[in-house]
Design a protein around this motif. Structure first.
Motif, PDB file in Angstrom:
ATOM      1  N   LEU A 226     -16.814  -1.606 -13.443  1.00 14.20           N
ATOM      2  CA  LEU A 226     -16.722  -0.158 -13.493  1.00 14.20           C
ATOM      3  C   LEU A 226     -16.311   0.324 -12.107  1.00 14.20           C
ATOM      4  CD1 LEU A 226     -17.257   2.376 -15.302  1.00 14.20           C
ATOM      5  CD2 LEU A 226     -19.522   2.488 -14.219  1.00 14.20           C
ATOM      6  N   GLY A 227     -15.374   1.274 -12.042  1.00 11.78           N
ATOM      7  CA  GLY A 227     -14.942   1.755 -10.749  1.00 11.78           C
ATOM      8  C   GLY A 227     -13.945   2.871 -10.896  1.00 11.78           C
ATOM      9  N   ALA A 228     -12.938   2.886 -10.041  1.00  9.57           N
ATOM     10  CA  ALA A 228     -11.966   3.967 -10.058  1.00  9.57           C
ATOM     11  C   ALA A 228     -10.621   3.449  -9.598  1.00  9.57           C
ATOM     12  CB  ALA A 228     -12.422   5.114  -9.164  1.00  9.57           C
ATOM     13  N   ALA A 229      -9.586   4.235  -9.896  1.00  5.29           N
ATOM     14  CA  ALA A 229      -8.223   3.882  -9.531  1.00  5.29           C
ATOM     15  C   ALA A 229      -7.452   5.159  -9.253  1.00  5.29           C
ATOM     16  CB  ALA A 229      -7.553   3.079 -10.651  1.00  5.29           C
ATOM     17  N   GLY A 230      -6.328   5.037  -8.552  1.00  5.41           N
ATOM     18  CA  GLY A 230      -5.524   6.217  -8.279  1.00  5.41           C
ATOM     19  C   GLY A 230      -4.287   5.883  -7.485  1.00  5.41           C
ATOM     20  N   GLY A 231      -3.382   6.857  -7.400  1.00  8.23           N
ATOM     21  CA  GLY A 231      -2.179   6.733  -6.603  1.00  8.23           C
ATOM     22  C   GLY A 231      -1.010   6.174  -7.377  1.00  8.23           C
ATOM     23  N   GLY A 232       0.166   6.274  -6.783  1.00  8.20           N
ATOM     24  CA  GLY A 232       1.361   5.671  -7.328  1.00  8.20           C
ATOM     25  C   GLY A 232       1.911   6.335  -8.573  1.00  8.20           C
ATOM     26  N   GLY A 233       1.419   7.525  -8.925  1.00  8.74           N
ATOM     27  CA  GLY A 233       1.867   8.186 -10.138  1.00  8.74           C
ATOM     28  C   GLY A 233       1.286   7.610 -11.410  1.00  8.74           C
TER      29      GLY A 233
ATOM     30  N   ALA B 229     -11.393  -5.283  -4.978  1.00  9.99           N
ATOM     31  CA  ALA B 229     -10.481  -4.245  -4.502  1.00  9.99           C
ATOM     32  C   ALA B 229      -9.057  -4.745  -4.602  1.00  9.99           C
ATOM     33  CB  ALA B 229     -10.810  -3.854  -3.062  1.00  9.99           C
ATOM     34  N   GLN B 230      -8.143  -3.860  -4.999  1.00  6.61           N
ATOM     35  CA  GLN B 230      -6.755  -4.235  -5.245  1.00  6.61           C
ATOM     36  C   GLN B 230      -5.811  -3.186  -4.672  1.00  6.61           C
ATOM     37  OE1 GLN B 230      -6.130  -5.057  -9.483  1.00  6.61           O
ATOM     38  NE2 GLN B 230      -8.326  -5.362  -9.752  1.00  6.61           N
ATOM     39  N   THR B 231      -4.682  -3.642  -4.152  1.00  8.61           N
ATOM     40  CA  THR B 231      -3.593  -2.753  -3.761  1.00  8.61           C
ATOM     41  C   THR B 231      -2.286  -3.332  -4.276  1.00  8.61           C
ATOM     42  OG1 THR B 231      -3.375  -3.864  -1.624  1.00  8.61           O
ATOM     43  CG2 THR B 231      -4.688  -1.862  -1.685  1.00  8.61           C
ATOM     44  N   THR B 232      -1.347  -2.440  -4.585  1.00  5.64           N
ATOM     45  CA  THR B 232      -0.058  -2.893  -5.098  1.00  5.64           C
ATOM     46  C   THR B 232       0.792  -3.505  -3.997  1.00  5.64           C
ATOM     47  OG1 THR B 232       1.955  -2.179  -6.216  1.00  5.64           O
ATOM     48  CG2 THR B 232       0.928  -0.608  -4.733  1.00  5.64           C
ATOM     49  N   ILE B 233       1.522  -4.555  -4.345  1.00  2.64           N
ATOM     50  CA  ILE B 233       2.500  -5.125  -3.419  1.00  2.64           C
ATOM     51  C   ILE B 233       3.910  -5.091  -4.018  1.00  2.64           C
ATOM     52  CG2 ILE B 233       0.845  -6.607  -2.253  1.00  2.64           C
ATOM     53  CD1 ILE B 233       1.921  -8.948  -3.893  1.00  2.64           C
TER      54      ILE B 233
ATOM     55  N   GLY C 246       0.830  -1.193   0.000  1.00  4.75           N
ATOM     56  CA  GLY C 246       0.000   0.000   0.000  1.00  4.75           C
ATOM     57  C   GLY C 246       0.861   1.238   0.000  1.00  4.75           C
ATOM     58  N   GLY C 247       0.407   2.251   0.716  1.00  2.00           N
ATOM     59  CA  GLY C 247       1.129   3.504   0.776  1.00  2.00           C
ATOM     60  C   GLY C 247       0.203   4.612   1.184  1.00  2.00           C
ATOM     61  N   GLY C 248       0.600   5.852   0.863  1.00  6.88           N
ATOM     62  CA  GLY C 248      -0.225   6.999   1.156  1.00  6.88           C
ATOM     63  C   GLY C 248       0.433   7.982   2.090  1.00  6.88           C
ATOM     64  N   ALA C 249      -0.194   9.148   2.225  1.00  9.66           N
ATOM     65  CA  ALA C 249       0.255  10.236   3.100  1.00  9.66           C
ATOM     66  C   ALA C 249       1.665  10.709   2.758  1.00  9.66           C
ATOM     67  CB  ALA C 249       0.168   9.821   4.570  1.00  9.66           C
ATOM     68  N   ALA C 250       2.082  10.525   1.500  1.00  6.36           N
ATOM     69  CA  ALA C 250       3.398  10.957   1.010  1.00  6.36           C
ATOM     70  C   ALA C 250       4.536  10.353   1.821  1.00  6.36           C
ATOM     71  CB  ALA C 250       3.491  12.491   1.019  1.00  6.36           C
TER      72      ALA C 250
ATOM     73  N   GLY D  42       6.922  -0.747  -8.229  1.00 15.46           N
ATOM     74  CA  GLY D  42       7.299   0.645  -8.344  1.00 15.46           C
ATOM     75  C   GLY D  42       6.185   1.650  -8.311  1.00 15.46           C
ATOM     76  N   VAL D  43       4.970   1.252  -7.897  1.00 15.70           N
ATOM     77  CA  VAL D  43       3.843   2.182  -7.886  1.00 15.70           C
ATOM     78  C   VAL D  43       3.165   2.159  -6.509  1.00 15.70           C
ATOM     79  CG1 VAL D  43       3.354   2.253 -10.355  1.00 15.70           C
ATOM     80  CG2 VAL D  43       2.439   0.377  -8.995  1.00 15.70           C
ATOM     81  N   ALA D  44       3.947   2.360  -5.444  1.00 17.95           N
ATOM     82  CA  ALA D  44       3.419   2.331  -4.080  1.00 17.95           C
ATOM     83  C   ALA D  44       2.215   3.252  -3.941  1.00 17.95           C
ATOM     84  CB  ALA D  44       4.513   2.753  -3.101  1.00 17.95           C
ATOM     85  N   GLY D  45       1.148   2.738  -3.375  1.00 16.17           N
ATOM     86  CA  GLY D  45      -0.066   3.505  -3.191  1.00 16.17           C
ATOM     87  C   GLY D  45      -1.085   3.341  -4.296  1.00 16.17           C
ATOM     88  N   TYR D  46      -0.728   2.689  -5.396  1.00 15.60           N
ATOM     89  CA  TYR D  46      -1.670   2.450  -6.493  1.00 15.60           C
ATOM     90  C   TYR D  46      -2.737   1.472  -6.022  1.00 15.60           C
ATOM     91  CZ  TYR D  46      -3.168   0.925 -11.214  1.00 15.60           C
ATOM     92  OH  TYR D  46      -3.884   0.623 -12.356  1.00 15.60           O
ATOM     93  N   ALA D  47      -3.997   1.839  -6.201  1.00 11.30           N
ATOM     94  CA  ALA D  47      -5.109   0.998  -5.757  1.00 11.30           C
ATOM     95  C   ALA D  47      -6.249   1.086  -6.745  1.00 11.30           C
ATOM     96  CB  ALA D  47      -5.582   1.412  -4.368  1.00 11.30           C
ATOM     97  N   ILE D  48      -7.038   0.033  -6.773  1.00 11.60           N
ATOM     98  CA  ILE D  48      -8.158  -0.076  -7.719  1.00 11.60           C
ATOM     99  C   ILE D  48      -9.373  -0.599  -6.973  1.00 11.60           C
ATOM    100  CG2 ILE D  48      -8.995  -1.169  -9.836  1.00 11.60           C
ATOM    101  CD1 ILE D  48      -6.017  -1.646 -10.558  1.00 11.60           C
ATOM    102  N   GLY D  49     -10.531  -0.044  -7.269  1.00  6.43           N
ATOM    103  CA  GLY D  49     -11.778  -0.558  -6.726  1.00  6.43           C
ATOM    104  C   GLY D  49     -12.819  -0.662  -7.811  1.00  6.43           C
ATOM    105  N   LEU D  50     -13.481  -1.815  -7.900  1.00  6.61           N
ATOM    106  CA  LEU D  50     -14.416  -2.080  -8.992  1.00  6.61           C
ATOM    107  C   LEU D  50     -15.689  -2.729  -8.461  1.00  6.61           C
ATOM    108  CD1 LEU D  50     -11.827  -3.800 -11.361  1.00  6.61           C
ATOM    109  CD2 LEU D  50     -12.662  -1.449 -11.606  1.00  6.61           C
TER     110      LEU D  50
END
Length: 475
Positions: A412-419, A376-380, A104-108, A383-391
């Protein structure tokens, strides 16, 4: 943007798998606090929530979600697989070890892979039927953050239906599951950057259990659809109902952890209170309308707003019997990989980028072959710490033979984080999964599909998935 990491339904499975309607005798639920001894980041302590299935021999396996609870890193979430082994020292005392791997990741606070491990040993003492206190020590490491530290651990565990061998009282019965949307108006409260906090539009999911006559325990997870790209929250609470002839009124209070999306939650601890009305729509569906207040305990930031939920009610009273027969479910744990296209990253550089996601799905069957799914998905790694997907989506199952079946799903859903360049965050996809049955309830699954940004982003990738599926039912 500080804490930009999660998506619409990145917490969906926190609600549906952490409090999943599993068989009563198989639950192992634990919560606690890890206090880092020598913190070198804004993450100074983590809250842990674990739900596992009893595999026998005092061994359980399941999923856990960790979130920042001490320091100033509200919005750092880590999610993955965990196992627990106990060694009984007496009728009320056990020793145990746990192992967690996720990401996961987050909060910079995290860059790179975002892989997290946790190894812990603990002592556990029964203090009431089904309940025990825990104390122990843990070693926690997070790739991409300056975290590789010992932690003091305090916790509470719940094992219903006599799994401690002490005559348990049985697990709470599942009342309902919901999907919903809400809005928070912050009226000029500051965000983490010092500017005015934008209003948040949230979507999410909830699972509710009976805790007595007209009382419910619930767990909910929500993510930002707009106003705070990357914001996520997970809360648990108590609801009291007042039944009238045609509708029911309710009041509720909850607390948990949230952050990301530049929302200033301080250390991440948040609380909510709300009141509302449930209106039956016919059959087993209700429309729940409420208005509530939201408060970040550490930073003092507050907001308020309405919420609407569409609720599938399985039982309307603790002692009721369903007139529709057992409800069928399917839970999937798996790993998936994405092959980045040229426009995958906002930087337009894919050097070192090879995302591997851990993912979970829960399917609610509406007929013998049609089901509603949440993923729901999170990166492990990658190189994209914090990238997550929810569908969310619909699936159709086809029986190919006694040992094989095929499922086709649209998401259908959304994704974000990790650049990752997901544009405004809206994504969609298709997936086909072929299952090999190991037993009537368990299957190995191989999936192939696509994921594409639908609102301005560059993501357009193939997805390869491998998973283990487990079917169960509730009354």
């Amino acid at each position: 943007m500080i804490g930009s990491r999660t998506t619409l339904f990145a917490g969906l499975l926190a609600a549906c798998s952490i409090s999943a309607p599993l068989h009563a005798q198989s639950l192992d639920i634990q919560t606690g606090l890890d206090i880092l001894q020598s913190p070198d980041t804004e993450i100074e302590g983590l809250h842990r929530l674990y739900a596992g299935i009893d595999l026998g021999q005092d061994l359980s396996f399941g999923q856990a979600i960790y979130s920042s609870a001490l320091g100033d890193a509200g919005g750092a979430f880590f999610w993955g697989f965990e196992g627990v082994k106990r060694f009984r020292m007496g009728p009320d005392t056990t020793l145990g070890v746990t192992g967690f791997l996720g990401g996961g990741g987050g909060a910079a606070q995290v860059s790179g892979d975002g892989t997290m491990y946790r190894i812990s040993t603990f002592a556990e003492r029964t203090v009431a039927r089904d309940w025990a206190l825990q104390a122990g020590i843990s070693r926690i490491g997070i790739s991409g953050a300056d975290i590789d530290d010992w932690a003091a651990t305090l916790g509470l565990s719940y094992q219903p239906s006599g799994t401690r061998g002490n005559g348990g009282s049985g697990a709470p019965r599942l009342r309902s599951v919901s999907i919903g949307a809400s809005q928070l108006d912050f009226s000029g409260e500051p965000d983490r950057s010092g500017g005015a906090q934008a209003d948040l539009d949230l979507v999410g999911a909830e699972a509710s259990y009976f805790a007595g006559r007209n009382l419910e325990l619930f767990l909910e997870a929500d993510g930002a659809a707009s106003g705070g790209d990357g914001y996520m929250q997970v809360l648990g609470g108590l609801r009291r109902r007042f039944d009238l002839e045609t509708v029911s009124l309710f009041g509720q209070a909850s607390a948990g952890f949230g952050g990301g999306g530049n929302v200033d939650t301080g250390n991440g601890v948040i609380a909510r209170a709300a009141a509302g009305v449930s209106v039956p729509l016919g059959g087993a569906l209700d429309l729940d309308l409420s208005y509530g207040a939201w408060h970040a305990v550490d930073s003092g930031v507050g907001g308020s707003g309405p919420q609407a939920r569409l609720t599938r009610v399985f039982l309307r009273a603790p002692g009721a019997v369903s007139d529709s027969g057992p409800q069928r479910w399917q839970f999937t744990l798996g790993l998936s990989g994405q092959s980045p296209n040229d426009d995958f990253m906002k930087s337009r550089s894919n050097a070192g980028i090879d995302p591997v996601m851990q993912e979970s799905s829960i399917d609610l069957f509406m007929s013998d072959s049609l089901y509603v799914t949440g993923n729901a998905q999170t990166t492990i790694s990658g190189g994209v710490a914090g990238y997550a997907i929810g569908l969310i989506g619909l699936g159709q199952q086809f029986e190919l033979s006694r040992d094989w079946r095929l499922s086709i799903e649209g998401h259908l859903g959304a994704a974000g984080g990790g650049g990752v360049d997901v544009g405004k965050g809206l994504v969609g996809g298709l997936r086909g999964e072929i299952d090999y049955l190991l037993s009537p309830r368990n299957a190995l699954s191989l999936g192939v599909g696509t994921l594409q940004a639908l609102d301005g982003g560059g993501v357009d990738v193939p997805v390869l998935q491998f998973g283990l599926k487990h079917r169960f039912s509730t009354q």
